[in-house]
Design a protein around this motif. Structure first.
Motif, PDB file in Angstrom:
ATOM      1  N   ILE A 137       0.833  -1.204   0.000  1.00 26.72           N
ATOM      2  CA  ILE A 137       0.000   0.000   0.000  1.00 26.72           C
ATOM      3  C   ILE A 137       0.871   1.259   0.000  1.00 26.72           C
ATOM      4  O   ILE A 137       0.573   2.236  -0.697  1.00 26.72           O
ATOM      5  N   LEU A 138       1.945   1.248   0.785  1.00 26.76           N
ATOM      6  CA  LEU A 138       2.856   2.398   0.795  1.00 26.76           C
ATOM      7  C   LEU A 138       3.454   2.645  -0.594  1.00 26.76           C
ATOM      8  O   LEU A 138       3.518   3.788  -1.059  1.00 26.76           O
ATOM      9  N   ILE A 139       3.862   1.577  -1.241  1.00 30.17           N
ATOM     10  CA  ILE A 139       4.430   1.707  -2.582  1.00 30.17           C
ATOM     11  C   ILE A 139       3.372   2.202  -3.559  1.00 30.17           C
ATOM     12  O   ILE A 139       3.634   3.092  -4.393  1.00 30.17           O
ATOM     13  N   THR A 140       2.159   1.649  -3.458  1.00 28.10           N
ATOM     14  CA  THR A 140       1.072   2.061  -4.347  1.00 28.10           C
ATOM     15  C   THR A 140       0.732   3.534  -4.171  1.00 28.10           C
ATOM     16  O   THR A 140       0.441   4.242  -5.137  1.00 28.10           O
ATOM     17  N   SER A 141       0.776   4.017  -2.924  1.00 27.52           N
ATOM     18  CA  SER A 141       0.411   5.412  -2.659  1.00 27.52           C
ATOM     19  C   SER A 141       1.340   6.401  -3.347  1.00 27.52           C
ATOM     20  O   SER A 141       0.943   7.526  -3.652  1.00 27.52           O
ATOM     21  N   THR A 142       2.578   5.979  -3.620  1.00 33.80           N
ATOM     22  CA  THR A 142       3.523   6.894  -4.269  1.00 33.80           C
ATOM     23  C   THR A 142       3.129   7.183  -5.711  1.00 33.80           C
ATOM     24  O   THR A 142       3.625   8.152  -6.301  1.00 33.80           O
ATOM     25  N   PHE A 143       2.241   6.361  -6.293  1.00 37.05           N
ATOM     26  CA  PHE A 143       1.750   6.631  -7.643  1.00 37.05           C
ATOM     27  C   PHE A 143       0.681   7.729  -7.644  1.00 37.05           C
ATOM     28  O   PHE A 143       0.351   8.264  -8.698  1.00 37.05           O
ATOM     29  N   PHE A 144       0.128   8.033  -6.458  1.00 37.74           N
ATOM     30  CA  PHE A 144      -0.937   9.023  -6.355  1.00 37.74           C
ATOM     31  C   PHE A 144      -0.449  10.348  -5.779  1.00 37.74           C
ATOM     32  O   PHE A 144      -0.950  11.406  -6.155  1.00 37.74           O
ATOM     33  N   VAL A 145       0.493  10.295  -4.833  1.00 40.20           N
ATOM     34  CA  VAL A 145       0.956  11.513  -4.167  1.00 40.20           C
ATOM     35  C   VAL A 145       2.467  11.464  -4.002  1.00 40.20           C
ATOM     36  O   VAL A 145       3.084  10.397  -4.064  1.00 40.20           O
ATOM     37  N   ASP A 146       3.039  12.640  -3.781  1.00 45.04           N
ATOM     38  CA  ASP A 146       4.465  12.725  -3.415  1.00 45.04           C
ATOM     39  C   ASP A 146       4.573  12.465  -1.919  1.00 45.04           C
ATOM     40  O   ASP A 146       4.010  13.203  -1.113  1.00 45.04           O
ATOM     41  N   LEU A 147       5.292  11.426  -1.568  1.00 47.96           N
ATOM     42  CA  LEU A 147       5.349  10.993  -0.173  1.00 47.96           C
ATOM     43  C   LEU A 147       6.792  10.956   0.299  1.00 47.96           C
ATOM     44  O   LEU A 147       7.652  10.354  -0.342  1.00 47.96           O
ATOM     45  N   THR A 148       7.046  11.611   1.405  1.00 49.21           N
ATOM     46  CA  THR A 148       8.363  11.557   2.027  1.00 49.21           C
ATOM     47  C   THR A 148       8.212  11.030   3.453  1.00 49.21           C
ATOM     48  O   THR A 148       7.170  11.234   4.089  1.00 49.21           O
ATOM     49  N   ILE A 149       9.248  10.361   3.940  1.00 50.18           N
ATOM     50  CA  ILE A 149       9.222   9.788   5.285  1.00 50.18           C
ATOM     51  C   ILE A 149      10.314  10.459   6.093  1.00 50.18           C
ATOM     52  O   ILE A 149      11.506  10.264   5.850  1.00 50.18           O
ATOM     53  N   ALA A 150       9.891  11.258   7.077  1.00 54.63           N
ATOM     54  CA  ALA A 150      10.846  12.033   7.858  1.00 54.63           C
ATOM     55  C   ALA A 150      11.661  11.164   8.816  1.00 54.63           C
ATOM     56  O   ALA A 150      12.848  11.420   9.049  1.00 54.63           O
ATOM     57  N   HIS A 151      11.018  10.142   9.377  1.00 57.43           N
ATOM     58  CA  HIS A 151      11.679   9.284  10.372  1.00 57.43           C
ATOM     59  C   HIS A 151      11.454   7.813  10.013  1.00 57.43           C
ATOM     60  O   HIS A 151      10.600   7.146  10.603  1.00 57.43           O
ATOM     61  N   PRO A 152      12.202   7.278   9.035  1.00 58.82           N
ATOM     62  CA  PRO A 152      11.952   5.905   8.565  1.00 58.82           C
ATOM     63  C   PRO A 152      12.144   4.840   9.639  1.00 58.82           C
ATOM     64  O   PRO A 152      11.425   3.834   9.645  1.00 58.82           O
ATOM     65  N   VAL A 153      13.101   5.044  10.554  1.00 58.87           N
ATOM     66  CA  VAL A 153      13.325   4.045  11.604  1.00 58.87           C
ATOM     67  C   VAL A 153      12.105   3.956  12.515  1.00 58.87           C
ATOM     68  O   VAL A 153      11.639   2.863  12.857  1.00 58.87           O
ATOM     69  N   PHE A 154      11.555   5.106  12.895  1.00 54.38           N
ATOM     70  CA  PHE A 154      10.362   5.109  13.736  1.00 54.38           C
ATOM     71  C   PHE A 154       9.153   4.572  12.977  1.00 54.38           C
ATOM     72  O   PHE A 154       8.281   3.943  13.565  1.00 54.38           O
ATOM     73  N   MET A 155       9.088   4.832  11.667  1.00 57.49           N
ATOM     74  CA  MET A 155       7.993   4.289  10.884  1.00 57.49           C
ATOM     75  C   MET A 155       8.001   2.768  10.924  1.00 57.49           C
ATOM     76  O   MET A 155       6.957   2.122  11.145  1.00 57.49           O
ATOM     77  N   ILE A 156       9.178   2.178  10.722  1.00 57.01           N
ATOM     78  CA  ILE A 156       9.286   0.718  10.761  1.00 57.01           C
ATOM     79  C   ILE A 156       8.964   0.196  12.158  1.00 57.01           C
ATOM     80  O   ILE A 156       8.287  -0.829  12.319  1.00 57.01           O
ATOM     81  N   MET A 157       9.425   0.918  13.178  1.00 59.18           N
ATOM     82  CA  MET A 157       9.153   0.502  14.558  1.00 59.18           C
ATOM     83  C   MET A 157       7.658   0.487  14.836  1.00 59.18           C
ATOM     84  O   MET A 157       7.128  -0.470  15.412  1.00 59.18           O
ATOM     85  N   PHE A 158       6.946   1.541  14.424  1.00 59.61           N
ATOM     86  CA  PHE A 158       5.500   1.591  14.625  1.00 59.61           C
ATOM     87  C   PHE A 158       4.806   0.479  13.847  1.00 59.61           C
ATOM     88  O   PHE A 158       3.852  -0.146  14.349  1.00 59.61           O
TER      89      PHE A 158
END
Length: 253
Positions: A121-142
């Protein structure tokens, strides 16, 4: 630790997923894309930004969290309920493996499947919007903490359920409404002060807020509270499962 037993359970559950690929992976991804198109297009035309973030990008963490919670609970609950339904759970309980190994196998597979879908879903969403992840380590942790915690909850539901209707009761009537009311598609700061206070009693608010912070650096509640909330929930689920196997509740005649 009997890792061979854990791996056998894990492989069996993962193979079941790939045997029903359309139902297990394609269907939830398509449903989420429809959510994204409807909310991002229909509402996005009326709401340009939320806290300076384009609305289409703002709803991505909520959509990912919605799918992650649903899939973690559903996969784990069905995984343990089906052996109960056909009676093979007694063979599992009589095998020379501990309840810890059983839980790791089923919960690990359920969390893995949920994380796979979340990644798609995260990969698919990049086809619709410009998406940046400010804190990738915390994203994976969550992502990992949430998928494991709610897979444990699903495991408990699968043991509790007496039929297939009960199996779907909590995911449909409890988890989905909590996600929709937990700020998946809006910021709780957009609500009147009274409803903001009420929203803080919704545990999903802390999950979505922390996960959204990992993307944009903005949160409705302090990130420390989000981490504490998911940690407490994880500990509560582990305690409940320990008690279930110790007492034999719903798994022993």
């Amino acid at each position: 630790m009997n890792w061979q037993a854990v791996l056998s359970i894990y492989r069996y559950e993962m193979n079941r997923t790939f045997r029903t690929l359309a139902q297990s992976i394609v269907s939830p991804v398509l449903s989420t894309v429809l959510y994204f198109v409807v909310f991002g297009t229909a509402i996005g035309q009326r709401i340009d930004t939320v806290d300076g973030i384009p609305y289409g990008a703002f709803i991505v963490p909520g959509l990912v969290m919605l799918t992650l919670l649903q899939q973690s609970v559903t996969n784990a609950s069905f995984g343990i309920y089906f052996p109960k339904f056909i009676g093979t759970i007694y063979e599992l309980l009589s095998a020379p493996i501990s309840f810890i190994e059983i839980v790791i196998g089923y919960v690990g597979a359920a969390a893995t499947k949920a994380l796979m879908i979340a990644a798609i879903i995260l990969i698919t969403s990049t086809f619709f919007v410009d998406l940046t992840i400010a804190h990738p380590v915390f994203m994976i942790m969550f992502l990992v903490l949430t998928s494991v915690s709610f897979a444990l909850m699903g495991f408990i539901i699968g043991i509790w359920a007496g039929n297939f209707e009960q199996l779907q009761l909590i995911p449909l009537l409890v988890i989905t409404p909590l996600v929709f009311l937990g700020g998946a598609f809006y910021s709780i700061t957009m609500l009147p002060p009274g409803w903001q206070a009420v929203s803080l009693f919704n545990p999903v608010v802390y999950l979505i807020s922390g996960f959204r912070w990992s993307f944009f650096g903005l949160a409705d509640v302090p990130v420390g509270l989000s981490i504490l909330a998911i940690s407490v929930f994880l500990a509560a689920c582990l305690t409940a499962i320990w008690w279930i196997f110790r007492s034999g509740w719903r798994i022993k005649p």
